[in-house]
Design a protein around this motif. Sequence first.
Motif, PDB file in Angstrom:
ATOM      1  N   ILE A   1       0.839  -1.199   0.000  1.00 50.08           N
ATOM      2  CA  ILE A   1       0.000   0.000   0.000  1.00 50.08           C
ATOM      3  C   ILE A   1       0.873   1.248   0.000  1.00 50.08           C
ATOM      4  N   GLU A   2       1.881   1.250   0.851  1.00 47.74           N
ATOM      5  CA  GLU A   2       2.775   2.408   0.946  1.00 47.74           C
ATOM      6  C   GLU A   2       3.511   2.654  -0.373  1.00 47.74           C
ATOM      7  N   ARG A   3       3.991   1.592  -0.994  1.00 44.72           N
ATOM      8  CA  ARG A   3       4.722   1.710  -2.261  1.00 44.72           C
ATOM      9  C   ARG A   3       3.799   2.242  -3.363  1.00 44.72           C
ATOM     10  N   CYS A   4       2.595   1.725  -3.432  1.00 46.85           N
ATOM     11  CA  CYS A   4       1.639   2.184  -4.441  1.00 46.85           C
ATOM     12  C   CYS A   4       1.289   3.648  -4.230  1.00 46.85           C
ATOM     13  N   TYR A   5       1.101   4.037  -2.973  1.00 46.36           N
ATOM     14  CA  TYR A   5       0.731   5.421  -2.703  1.00 46.36           C
ATOM     15  C   TYR A   5       1.869   6.371  -3.037  1.00 46.36           C
ATOM     16  N   GLN A   6       3.092   5.948  -2.810  1.00 42.11           N
ATOM     17  CA  GLN A   6       4.240   6.782  -3.172  1.00 42.11           C
ATOM     18  C   GLN A   6       4.301   6.983  -4.679  1.00 42.11           C
TER      19      GLN A   6
ATOM     20  N   THR B   1      -3.727  -9.346  -4.321  1.00 41.58           N
ATOM     21  CA  THR B   1      -3.530 -10.615  -3.637  1.00 41.58           C
ATOM     22  C   THR B   1      -4.409 -11.703  -4.233  1.00 41.58           C
ATOM     23  N   SER B   2      -5.472 -11.301  -4.958  1.00 37.36           N
ATOM     24  CA  SER B   2      -6.351 -12.293  -5.544  1.00 37.36           C
ATOM     25  C   SER B   2      -6.067 -12.564  -7.017  1.00 37.36           C
ATOM     26  N   ARG B   3      -5.464 -11.591  -7.707  1.00 38.90           N
ATOM     27  CA  ARG B   3      -5.081 -11.833  -9.102  1.00 38.90           C
ATOM     28  C   ARG B   3      -3.751 -11.157  -9.365  1.00 38.90           C
ATOM     29  N   PRO B   4      -2.893 -11.789 -10.140  1.00 44.80           N
ATOM     30  CA  PRO B   4      -1.552 -11.232 -10.356  1.00 44.80           C
ATOM     31  C   PRO B   4      -1.575  -9.961 -11.174  1.00 44.80           C
ATOM     32  N   MET B   5      -0.658  -9.073 -10.822  1.00 47.86           N
ATOM     33  CA  MET B   5      -0.444  -7.837 -11.570  1.00 47.86           C
ATOM     34  C   MET B   5       1.043  -7.763 -11.882  1.00 47.86           C
ATOM     35  N   THR B   6       1.388  -7.109 -12.977  1.00 50.67           N
ATOM     36  CA  THR B   6       2.794  -7.040 -13.338  1.00 50.67           C
ATOM     37  C   THR B   6       3.561  -6.134 -12.384  1.00 50.67           C
ATOM     38  N   SER B   7       2.914  -5.068 -11.903  1.00 43.01           N
ATOM     39  CA  SER B   7       3.535  -4.178 -10.923  1.00 43.01           C
ATOM     40  C   SER B   7       2.441  -3.374 -10.251  1.00 43.01           C
ATOM     41  N   PRO B   8       2.682  -2.883  -9.030  1.00 44.94           N
ATOM     42  CA  PRO B   8       1.668  -2.064  -8.379  1.00 44.94           C
ATOM     43  C   PRO B   8       1.473  -0.764  -9.161  1.00 44.94           C
ATOM     44  N   THR B   9       0.249  -0.504  -9.563  1.00 48.18           N
ATOM     45  CA  THR B   9      -0.058   0.688 -10.339  1.00 48.18           C
ATOM     46  C   THR B   9      -1.508   1.069 -10.100  1.00 48.18           C
ATOM     47  N   LEU B  10      -1.843   2.280 -10.401  1.00 50.32           N
ATOM     48  CA  LEU B  10      -3.229   2.714 -10.250  1.00 50.32           C
ATOM     49  C   LEU B  10      -4.088   2.262 -11.417  1.00 50.32           C
ATOM     50  N   HIS B  11      -3.490   1.673 -12.438  1.00 50.24           N
ATOM     51  CA  HIS B  11      -4.234   1.200 -13.583  1.00 50.24           C
ATOM     52  C   HIS B  11      -4.260  -0.319 -13.555  1.00 50.24           C
ATOM     53  N   PRO B  12      -5.399  -0.936 -13.203  1.00 48.72           N
ATOM     54  CA  PRO B  12      -5.451  -2.394 -13.153  1.00 48.72           C
ATOM     55  C   PRO B  12      -5.111  -3.008 -14.502  1.00 48.72           C
ATOM     56  N   GLN B  13      -4.473  -4.146 -14.464  1.00 43.12           N
ATOM     57  CA  GLN B  13      -4.109  -4.844 -15.691  1.00 43.12           C
ATOM     58  C   GLN B  13      -5.362  -5.384 -16.344  1.00 43.12           C
ATOM     59  N   PRO B  14      -5.450  -5.329 -17.677  1.00 45.47           N
ATOM     60  CA  PRO B  14      -6.626  -5.866 -18.366  1.00 45.47           C
ATOM     61  C   PRO B  14      -6.708  -7.377 -18.188  1.00 45.47           C
ATOM     62  N   ARG B  15      -7.917  -7.858 -18.098  1.00 46.39           N
ATOM     63  CA  ARG B  15      -8.126  -9.304 -17.967  1.00 46.39           C
ATOM     64  C   ARG B  15      -7.952  -9.950 -19.317  1.00 46.39           C
ATOM     65  N   ARG B  16      -7.322 -11.098 -19.326  1.00 46.14           N
ATOM     66  CA  ARG B  16      -7.095 -11.818 -20.579  1.00 46.14           C
ATOM     67  C   ARG B  16      -8.286 -12.720 -20.875  1.00 46.14           C
TER      68      ARG B  16
END
Length: 102
Positions: free
Chosen positions: A9-14, A85-100
């Motif tokens: 959370i802290e890393r994403c907010y930064q 924690t429920s689905r993988p993301m490539t990196s913490p970002t404010l833009h969720p990764q598109p679902r395949r």
Amino acid sequence: MDRRQSRLIERCYQQCGLEEKLMLAEFDWSFNPKLPRQACFQLHTLKFTAAGENALLIGKPGTGKSHIAKATAYRAVLQITRSSTSRPMTSPTLHPQPRRSA
């Protein structure tokens, strides 16, 4: 909340570039009674992001736009870190990764 989640959370907010972690619960609604409270809470649900839409806050200086925007950004960080924690993301970002598609 565990330590790992807290650091995420802290890393994403930064990465947002914001310094204050504000919430709508902390907002003084009596300060500006003309502020559309229901619309602010609707914005805070982040439904506009799921629809691929943007939000634009317009108003005179000192009306609470920055507080609403920062509270919405913090809410987005919390939502993204919970979903990571429920689905993988490539990196913490404010833009969720598109679902395949399967």
